[in-house]
Write an enzyme that holds these catalytic residues in place. Structure first.
Site, PDB file in Angstrom:
ATOM      1  CB  VAL A 187      -1.164   0.424   1.283  1.00  0.00           C
ATOM      2  CG1 VAL A 187      -1.827  -1.010   0.275  1.00  0.00           C
ATOM      3  CG2 VAL A 187      -0.083   0.093   2.991  1.00  0.00           C
ATOM      4  CE  LYS A 188       4.471   2.300   4.235  1.00  0.00           C
ATOM      5  NZ  LYS A 188       3.423   0.923   5.003  1.00  0.00           N
ATOM      6  CB  ILE A 189       5.121   5.619  -2.757  1.00  0.00           C
ATOM      7  CG1 ILE A 189       4.492   6.557  -1.916  1.00  0.00           C
ATOM      8  CG2 ILE A 189       4.395   6.637  -4.003  1.00  0.00           C
ATOM      9  CD1 ILE A 189       3.139   7.462  -1.209  1.00  0.00           C
TER      10      ILE A 189
END
Length: 381
Positions: A187-189
């Site tokens: 779910v991070k960049i």
């Protein structure tokens, strides 16, 4: 269901992983150094050490700074539990600094007051971990000035902030810290499925983190206490862990890095659109420090009747989440002496916080749907 966050995997990403699976190396091959080189180039740092999670990166960063029994680590309550837990992994005591109620990052005012009080009683922290919440950098120049004044080492927890900028410099360049840590959770960049990385400009810290990620074992003659006995020879010179990143993870990370700027630009565009669309609704939108260009890992809003709004949004297909339950209110930490009320800004923020969907692939149509359901849940329509 529109999720609050999700990865974006391209055909190029898939092909990169397939090429590793068909190669001679699934671990400890050429992909990890390539991934580290991509991070060095992006962050404008001198060294990067890739590991299997951001928690592992935080842990080896603390170890590299010799955090241990009798020492103290400070971080913020508004973070995932790992930012605090790594201090306990090292045998140190842990305490917290409250957040700024506008940015939700570490309050410089609270830090200054707490450092002054700690100095008077001889209980200064050895390590400070400010957290770049939701993708926005803390005020690192001010934090660094305080850390230098009191002799405190600084690890930036930039798990949310790969691709962010502070004072027009890339987060991760360690201009105001000893070490900076990133996360590559889905779910991070950008993602490596699971994974983390630490940057630093100090060759000794880089060397120690490299040792700690791989059992403390080395084949480097300059680190051994005697000459090598042959090509098979290695020595364990420190106590380390198996925190290595796989080649598949690193290959995915290399191709993800190629799209990092596009990912962050899209997140900023969507965040600006949220700012505009939420203007007339009874919500508080996140405030951006003008010194920052956020990576916008999250878009947290604050609402009244949070539990009711949260439940209604979930029921109507909006996959909201909450970031974070203050660490000091968790049962484990309460058993260590912390109480509700200790850090009121973090607790006040948490009581109203909802993270709404924000990710590269979020369409404007889906964003409109999010706004519509927020309006309905807050009784505007």
């Amino acid at each position: 269901m529109i999720p609050y966050g999700r990865q974006d995997i391209s055909d190029q990403d898939i092909q990169a992983v397939l090429e590793v699976l068909q190669s001679d190396f699934l671990t400890q091959g050429p992909a990890v150094p390539r991934f580290e080189a991509a991070a060095i180039a992006h962050c404008d740092a001198k060294f990067a050490v890739a590991v299997n999670s951001a928690t592992s990166a935080l842990h080896i960063a603390c170890m590299a700074l010799d955090l241990g029994p009798g020492d103290i680590l400070w971080t913020v309550p508004n973070t995932f539990v790992a930012s605090a837990n790594v201090g306990l992994f090292c045998g140190a005591d842990v305490d917290f600094v409250d957040i700024d109620p506008a940015t939700y990052c570490m309050s410089v005012t609270a830090l200054a007051e707490k450092l002054e009080a700690a100095d008077q009683i001889g209980r200064l922290p050895k390590v400070l971990i400010p957290v770049h919440f939701a993708g926005q950098s803390c005020d690192m120049r001010a934090i660094a000035e305080l850390a230098q004044k009191y002799g405190v080492r600084v690890i930036e927890d930039a798990s949310h902030a790969i691709g962010a900028r502070y004072l027009d410099q890339p987060v991760g360049n360690c201009a105001y810290s000893d070490i900076c840590v990133f996360s590559f959770h889905p779910v991070k960049i950008i993602t490596t499925a699971e994974g983390g990385l630490a940057t630093t400009n100090d060759p000794k810290l880089a060397e120690r983190m490299q040792l700690h990620r791989s059992h403390g074992v080395t084949r480097d003659p300059k680190l051994m206490d005697q000459a090598s006995e042959g090509g098979w020879y290695y020595q364990m010179v420190e106590l380390g862990y198996n925190y290595r990143m796989t080649e598949m993870q690193a290959a995915l990370g290399v191709t993800q890095f190629e799209r990092l700027d596009a990912f962050v630009a899209r997140r900023n565009l969507l965040a600006k659109r949220y700012d505009e669309l939420l203007t007339d609704l009874p919500v508080i939108c996140p405030v951006q420090n003008p010194d920052n260009y956020s990576a916008f890992h999250l878009y947290p809003i604050q609402v009244e009747n949070r539990a009711q709004v949260f439940a209604q949004l979930r029921e109507n297909g909006i996959g909201v989440n909450v970031h974070y339950i203050p660490v000091h209110t968790q049962p484990y930490w309460k058993a260590r002496g912390f109480e509700e009320g200790d850090f009121p800004n973090s607790e006040s923020y948490y009581a109203r916080a909802i993270s709404i969907p924000l990710y590269f692939g979020l369409s404007e149509g889906d964003q409109d749907k999010v706004i519509e359901e927020i309006a309905r849940a807050t009784k505007v329509i």
